[in-house]
Design a protein around this motif. Structure first.
Motif, PDB file in Angstrom:
ATOM      1  N   ARG A   1      -5.194  -3.644  -7.213  1.00 31.59           N
ATOM      2  CA  ARG A   1      -6.065  -3.711  -6.033  1.00 31.59           C
ATOM      3  C   ARG A   1      -7.025  -4.881  -6.187  1.00 31.59           C
ATOM      4  NH1 ARG A   1      -4.169   1.141  -6.789  1.00 31.59           N
ATOM      5  NH2 ARG A   1      -3.716   2.485  -4.990  1.00 31.59           N
TER       6      ARG A   1
ATOM      7  N   ARG B   1       0.840  -1.204   0.000  1.00 33.88           N
ATOM      8  CA  ARG B   1       0.000   0.000   0.000  1.00 33.88           C
ATOM      9  C   ARG B   1       0.872   1.250   0.000  1.00 33.88           C
ATOM     10  NH1 ARG B   1      -5.191  -1.132   0.332  1.00 33.88           N
ATOM     11  NH2 ARG B   1      -5.774  -3.188   1.119  1.00 33.88           N
ATOM     12  N   GLU B   2       1.955   1.217   0.760  1.00 32.20           N
ATOM     13  CA  GLU B   2       2.887   2.342   0.769  1.00 32.20           C
ATOM     14  C   GLU B   2       3.558   2.483  -0.584  1.00 32.20           C
ATOM     15  OE1 GLU B   2       7.029   3.646   3.075  1.00 32.20           O
ATOM     16  OE2 GLU B   2       5.960   1.821   3.626  1.00 32.20           O
ATOM     17  N   TYR B   3       3.970   1.357  -1.161  1.00 26.18           N
ATOM     18  CA  TYR B   3       4.652   1.386  -2.454  1.00 26.18           C
ATOM     19  C   TYR B   3       3.738   1.898  -3.559  1.00 26.18           C
ATOM     20  CZ  TYR B   3       6.651  -0.352  -6.811  1.00 26.18           C
ATOM     21  OH  TYR B   3       7.122  -0.449  -8.089  1.00 26.18           O
ATOM     22  N   ALA B   4       2.456   1.495  -3.519  1.00 28.39           N
ATOM     23  CA  ALA B   4       1.536   1.799  -4.618  1.00 28.39           C
ATOM     24  C   ALA B   4       1.068   3.237  -4.636  1.00 28.39           C
ATOM     25  CB  ALA B   4       0.330   0.864  -4.551  1.00 28.39           C
ATOM     26  N   ALA B   5       1.208   3.937  -3.518  1.00 29.68           N
ATOM     27  CA  ALA B   5       0.676   5.298  -3.429  1.00 29.68           C
ATOM     28  C   ALA B   5       1.282   6.194  -4.510  1.00 29.68           C
ATOM     29  CB  ALA B   5       0.965   5.877  -2.048  1.00 29.68           C
ATOM     30  N   GLY B   6       0.418   6.733  -5.367  1.00 32.57           N
ATOM     31  CA  GLY B   6       0.867   7.653  -6.401  1.00 32.57           C
ATOM     32  C   GLY B   6       1.581   7.010  -7.572  1.00 32.57           C
ATOM     33  N   ARG B   7       1.574   5.689  -7.646  1.00 30.23           N
ATOM     34  CA  ARG B   7       2.276   5.007  -8.727  1.00 30.23           C
ATOM     35  C   ARG B   7       1.283   4.319  -9.656  1.00 30.23           C
ATOM     36  NH1 ARG B   7       7.864   3.359  -7.291  1.00 30.23           N
ATOM     37  NH2 ARG B   7       8.375   4.179  -5.242  1.00 30.23           N
TER      38      ARG B   7
END
Length: 326
Positions: free
Chosen positions: A188, A163-169
């Motif tokens: 997701r 979830r941290e990695y995917a933010a804004g990517r």
């Protein structure tokens, strides 16, 4: 990239790899002592590892196997000889058979994993000790410097939750070398459904369409190793472009974790690509990783210049919507 230096010392009979991470020593320790996390980075791209045995005690053993896109396997074993949590551990590392027994004529190495804090996170110093100059030369000739660098450079992604990695990517492209690229996308949805969406003909026709306005009238999927697939796309009314398609052969399948296939544009001569697709699930999200092997840098650049990655992002965004209806 995490790896900052790899050096070999013929006099000291060592190979030393140093890497820095924006994560704590405790988090780095966990990545190296949890086999499920080790499997995400220990093998270099195209040769992912699995650990069927992992007894993390002094005197205990671990067995791991790295599998190539064509199904070739390379086994190794660790014997844990010292553990000092969370500062590091030491193993005897050997080329091995499936049972974990060292291969005759191959070196056994003492490897020290050392972790220390830095102002911005942590540093790993990985030192391999050899018994002879010949053993050091043998392992270097096998590509140990390149392979270990590519493997450890995958660790950044493991140290941060999805979830941290995917933010804004979105869909991300990384050029690994002249012949290889890595494409990643966090989807997701659970892995079982993401896998199904890649193999169910009706679902494929709903999302694997690239830019808006295209349809996929043909989606013939391979089910077993040796089977062939064929996908065709057609532009809709008012959409610029011509019908095109891809076909290939399934080389390896390990549902719902990994599959490898060849791919070639229909009607085109010359070598195609080898596509190595893997899926990892965490907290209801699935990390999709695609490593593509091209015949040469020219072919790689020509295909990337078509806007392939943008088309993949449009498809993956559409896939997330499809998954909510499955």
């Amino acid at each position: 990239m995490p790896v900052t230096d790899v050096t070999t010392d013929a006099e000291a009979l060592t190979m030393t790899l140093e890497a820095e991470f924006d994560a704590s020593v405790d988090r780095l320790w966990k990545a190296f002592t949890d086999p499920q996390q080790l499997e995400r980075f220990w093998g270099p791209p195209g040769w992912p590892a699995s650990f069927p045995q992992f007894d993390f005690t002094v005197g205990g053993h671990a067995r791991y196997v790295m599998t190539s896109p064509k199904g070739e396997q390379s086994w190794g074993s660790w014997e844990f000889v010292a553990i000092d949590a969370p500062r590091g551990f030491t193993v005897l590392d050997a080329f091995a058979n499936e049972e974990g027994a060292p291969l005759e004529g191959m070196p056994v190495m003492r490897v020290v994993f050392a972790f220390e804090p830095t102002a911005t996170g942590s540093r790993m110093v990985n030192t391999t000790y050899f018994t002879s100059a010949e053993a050091l030369e043998q392992v270097v000739a096998f590509g140990a410097v390149e392979g270990s660098t590519m493997a450890i450079n995958q660790l950044d992604l493991v140290l941060h939750d999805l979830r941290e990695y995917a933010a804004g990517r979105g869909t991300e492209l990384e050029i690994l070398d002249d012949q290889h690229v890595r494409i990643t996308r966090v989807i997701r949805g659970p892995r079982e459904l993401v896998w199904k969406a890649h193999h169910d003909t009706d679902l494929l026709k709903k999302w694997m369409l690239g830019p808006d306005g295209w349809t996929m009238p043909v989606a013939e999927q391979a089910e077993a190793v040796g089977d062939t697939f064929r996908n065709v796309w057609v532009p809709g009314p008012g959409v610029e472009g011509e019908e095109f398609g891809f076909e290939g052969e399934l080389l390896l399948t390990d549902p719902p974790r990994r599959e490898v296939s060849t791919e070639r544009m229909i009607g085109m001569d010359g070598p195609g690509t080898v596509n190595d697709l893997s899926f990892y699930e965490e907290d209801g999200l699935t990390l999709l990783t695609l490593v593509i092997e091209y015949p040469d840098a020219e072919t790689r650049d020509m295909i990337l210049a078509t806007g392939m990655v943008d088309g993949m992002e449009a498809s993956y965004a559409r896939l997330e919507g499809v998954l909510t209806t499955v």
